[in-house]
Each structure stands twice: as C-alpha cells, then as structure tokens.
Design an enzyme around this catalytic site. Structure first.
Site, PDB file in Angstrom:
ATOM      1  N   ASN A   9      -6.409 -34.765  39.604  1.00  0.00           N
ATOM      2  CA  ASN A   9      -7.061 -36.065  39.646  1.00  0.00           C
ATOM      3  C   ASN A   9      -6.624 -36.962  40.863  1.00  0.00           C
ATOM      4  O   ASN A   9      -5.602 -37.595  40.520  1.00  0.00           O
ATOM      5  CB  ASN A   9      -6.979 -36.867  38.289  1.00  0.00           C
ATOM      6  CG  ASN A   9      -7.497 -38.069  38.248  1.00  0.00           C
ATOM      7  OD1 ASN A   9      -8.321 -38.591  39.158  1.00  0.00           O
ATOM      8  ND2 ASN A   9      -7.235 -38.998  37.216  1.00  0.00           N
ATOM      9  N   LYS A  11      -7.774 -39.838  41.900  1.00  0.00           N
ATOM     10  CA  LYS A  11      -8.057 -41.170  41.790  1.00  0.00           C
ATOM     11  C   LYS A  11      -8.515 -41.717  43.004  1.00  0.00           C
ATOM     12  O   LYS A  11      -9.415 -41.023  43.851  1.00  0.00           O
ATOM     13  CB  LYS A  11      -6.777 -41.854  40.852  1.00  0.00           C
ATOM     14  CG  LYS A  11      -6.089 -41.222  40.071  1.00  0.00           C
ATOM     15  CD  LYS A  11      -4.942 -41.785  39.306  1.00  0.00           C
ATOM     16  CE  LYS A  11      -4.668 -40.985  38.333  1.00  0.00           C
ATOM     17  NZ  LYS A  11      -3.505 -41.654  37.536  1.00  0.00           N
ATOM     18  N   HIS A  96     -11.229 -41.524  31.341  1.00  0.00           N
ATOM     19  CA  HIS A  96      -9.958 -41.631  31.880  1.00  0.00           C
ATOM     20  C   HIS A  96      -9.327 -42.822  31.386  1.00  0.00           C
ATOM     21  O   HIS A  96      -9.953 -43.901  31.570  1.00  0.00           O
ATOM     22  CB  HIS A  96      -9.861 -41.171  33.248  1.00  0.00           C
ATOM     23  CG  HIS A  96      -8.441 -41.283  33.690  1.00  0.00           C
ATOM     24  ND1 HIS A  96      -7.520 -42.260  34.232  1.00  0.00           N
ATOM     25  CD2 HIS A  96      -7.523 -40.151  34.053  1.00  0.00           C
ATOM     26  CE1 HIS A  96      -6.436 -42.132  34.456  1.00  0.00           C
ATOM     27  NE2 HIS A  96      -6.311 -40.603  34.592  1.00  0.00           N
ATOM     28  N   GLU A  98      -7.842 -45.033  32.726  1.00  0.00           N
ATOM     29  CA  GLU A  98      -7.996 -46.098  33.837  1.00  0.00           C
ATOM     30  C   GLU A  98      -9.395 -46.872  33.778  1.00  0.00           C
ATOM     31  O   GLU A  98      -9.592 -47.907  33.822  1.00  0.00           O
ATOM     32  CB  GLU A  98      -7.588 -45.690  35.113  1.00  0.00           C
ATOM     33  CG  GLU A  98      -6.283 -45.615  35.480  1.00  0.00           C
ATOM     34  CD  GLU A  98      -5.797 -44.467  36.280  1.00  0.00           C
ATOM     35  OE1 GLU A  98      -6.226 -44.120  37.134  1.00  0.00           O
ATOM     36  OE2 GLU A  98      -4.540 -44.168  35.975  1.00  0.00           O
ATOM     37  N   GLU A 167      -3.969 -37.522  27.264  1.00  0.00           N
ATOM     38  CA  GLU A 167      -3.190 -38.032  28.636  1.00  0.00           C
ATOM     39  C   GLU A 167      -2.574 -39.315  27.641  1.00  0.00           C
ATOM     40  O   GLU A 167      -3.138 -40.496  27.509  1.00  0.00           O
ATOM     41  CB  GLU A 167      -3.783 -38.621  29.543  1.00  0.00           C
ATOM     42  CG  GLU A 167      -4.296 -37.286  30.398  1.00  0.00           C
ATOM     43  CD  GLU A 167      -4.614 -37.671  31.954  1.00  0.00           C
ATOM     44  OE1 GLU A 167      -4.132 -36.958  32.662  1.00  0.00           O
ATOM     45  OE2 GLU A 167      -5.289 -38.762  31.804  1.00  0.00           O
ATOM     46  N   GLY A 173       1.364 -42.101  35.207  1.00  0.00           N
ATOM     47  CA  GLY A 173       1.965 -42.684  36.445  1.00  0.00           C
ATOM     48  C   GLY A 173       3.417 -43.383  36.131  1.00  0.00           C
ATOM     49  O   GLY A 173       3.737 -44.227  37.225  1.00  0.00           O
ATOM     50  N   SER A 211       2.295 -37.807  34.171  1.00  0.00           N
ATOM     51  CA  SER A 211       3.713 -37.564  34.844  1.00  0.00           C
ATOM     52  C   SER A 211       3.891 -36.182  34.921  1.00  0.00           C
ATOM     53  O   SER A 211       5.039 -35.884  34.678  1.00  0.00           O
ATOM     54  CB  SER A 211       4.726 -38.534  34.220  1.00  0.00           C
ATOM     55  OG  SER A 211       4.455 -39.666  34.689  1.00  0.00           O
TER      56      SER A 211
HETATM   57  P1  PGA Z   1      -0.216 -38.889  36.790  1.00  0.00           P
HETATM   58  O1  PGA Z   1      -1.865 -39.030  36.497  1.00  0.00           O
HETATM   59  O2  PGA Z   1      -0.107 -37.465  36.798  1.00  0.00           O
HETATM   60  O3  PGA Z   1       0.100 -39.646  38.034  1.00  0.00           O
HETATM   61  O4  PGA Z   1       0.627 -39.677  35.734  1.00  0.00           O
HETATM   62  C1  PGA Z   1      -2.399 -38.328  35.509  1.00  0.00           C
HETATM   63  C2  PGA Z   1      -3.685 -38.890  35.268  1.00  0.00           C
HETATM   64  O5  PGA Z   1      -3.788 -40.155  35.309  1.00  0.00           O
HETATM   65  O6  PGA Z   1      -4.677 -38.175  35.208  1.00  0.00           O
END
Ligand code: PGA
Length: 250
Positions: A9, A11, A96, A98, A167, A173, A211
């Site tokens: 992903n 982003k 997601h 976000e 997730e 993150g 992460s």
């Molecule tokens: P990350 O993000 O691996 O940076 O924690 C995962 C995601 O948001 O899909």
C-alpha cells in the site's frame, strides 16, 4: 491452496516516475514463487504505469487505493471503478483505517464500494481493525464484526471474492505490531464470520497489516491463520519489499 498475498500500500507516495523507478529496481531482483502473489496499490496517477510495467507477470496484480461507488458523474476528485479498471486495476482497497479515521468513511460507504468493485469483477480488499482504546476495552472482535457487517446481504459467491486485511489501527505506521498470536486470534474470528455465511474456511483470505517489516514477516506469515500481509512503509523501498515478498516459509 490459494496463494499467499503480499500487498504493497503505497499511500500518498510515488507518482508515475517514482513508481517506474521503484519497479525498475524491484523487478530486477524479483523472482515469482508459485505459492504467492504480489499486489501493488499505487496512487491513482501511477496505476497505469504499474499495471503496464508488471503486465507480463501474472503473479503481480495492481489495485486502486480507493474508489467511489457511482459509475460516473459530478463527483469532483473521485475515481470510479470503471476508470480504475481502465487504468489496469484488478482490485480495490476499501475501508483502510486512514480512509475511516482521516476522511470519515463509514461502514455503509465501505459496503457500497465493495459492491461496486464486485459488480465490475475487481477484487475488493476490505480493511478492518480496532483502535488502541477499543483493544484495551476488550472490544476488538466486536469492532471487527461491526466493520464486517458492511458485507451483510452479500451472497456466498460474492463473499468468497473478498480479501480481508486485518490492520489494528495502533499498529499502522507506529512500529508496533500485534503479536502473531494476537493477530491469529482475530484472523480466526474473521474466518469464522465467513464460514458462518457459507464460505469455506480455505477460500477466505485474511491478511495482516500494521508495521510489517523484513524482521517480523517470518513470524507473522508462519501463522497458519495469516494468508498474507498488507504493507505500507516497508513497501516503499525496493530492497525491503523484495526481502518481505521472498520470505522463506518453514
Ligand atoms: P505500515 O502501513 O506498514 O506502514 O504500518 C500498513 C497499512 O497502512 O496498510
């Protein structure tokens, strides 16, 4: 056995030129393995570049990070499923964290997006996951089940097409990861939810995200309940992404 899915992903990173450079470096070291697929969710403007540069690799798929459910019209700034498909998308990410927590997307909206993707034969990847205060209050499974209720009313065949990415919001993150055992418990509950609706447990694919890095991929992917991973930060570097996608299984 369905293949494991390693999904990147990106982003709001990597436009067409950044995507091209990334793939140049990644594809050079990438060797397809029969038990897994690699999926990329690039920015909308890089969809076509990624689809074109990976088009001759059947084990690599491209997807949109977000779609709108209406097919066309006065919806400034939105991307229809048809347009994503025309640019080469085979899948779409929905819900997601976000989208939910920065942009206020609701379960009802995620449900409409999933349906729009299914109607155009694109694979929906629905993200679910709890916030830290919900986990601490023991509400994790309730939250995940409420998010899955966006799929209520879909039949068994439609449900069988959907990929779920669990997730935990507090792991995205942040460098914090759910323990493989904690993740596996939620994965098992998600699989049960699908089984209760007639989808065979071997068909349901549940990925873990939050992460994921080269140093924890092995422990996570070794859990039989974890069918793949959705990776943000560590998917932006061709070297770490290559290391993740070629992790050796026991
Ligand atoms: P990350 O993000 O691996 O940076 O924690 C995962 C995601 O948001 O899909």
């Amino acid at each position: 056995m369905r293949p494991l899915i390693f999904a990147a992903n990106w982003k709001m990173h990597l436009g067409p030129e950044g995507a091209r450079r990334f793939l140049h470096s990644f594809l050079e070291r990438h060797e397809a393995l029969p038990d897994r697929e690699t999926w990329f969710f690039p920015s909308a403007v890089a969809l076509e570049t990624v689809a074109r540069l990976t088009g001759d690799r059947p084990a690599i798929r491209t997807g949109a990070q977000n779609v709108y459910w209406e097919p066309k019209g006065a919806f400034t700034g939105e991307l229809s499923v048809g347009m994503a498909r025309e640019a080469g998308a085979q899948a779409g990410l929905v819900g997601h964290s976000e989208r939910r927590h920065v942009f206020g997307e609701t379960d009802q909206e995620t449900g409409r997006k999933v349906r729009a993707l299914l109607e155009s034969d694109l694979t929906p990847m629905l993200c679910v996951g709890e916030k830290i205060e919900q986990r601490e209050a023991g509400e994790t499974l309730g939250v995940v089940q409420r998010q899955l209720s966006a799929l209520d009313g879909l039949g068994r065949d439609a449900l069988a097409q959907i990929v779920i990415a669990y997730e935990p919001v507090w792991a995205i993150g942040t460098g914090k990861t759910a323990t493989p055992e904690d993740a596996a418990e939620v994965h098992a509950a998600i699989r049960d939810w699908f089984t209760e609706r007639g989808v065979s447990p071997e068909t349901t694919r549940v990925l873990y995200g939050g992460s994921v890095k080269p140093d924890n991929i092995h422990a996570l992917i070794s859990q039989p309940e974890i069918d793949g991973v959705l990776v943000g930060g560590a998917s932006l570097d061709p070297a770490s992404w290559s290391e993740i996608v070629r992790v050796t299984l026991d």
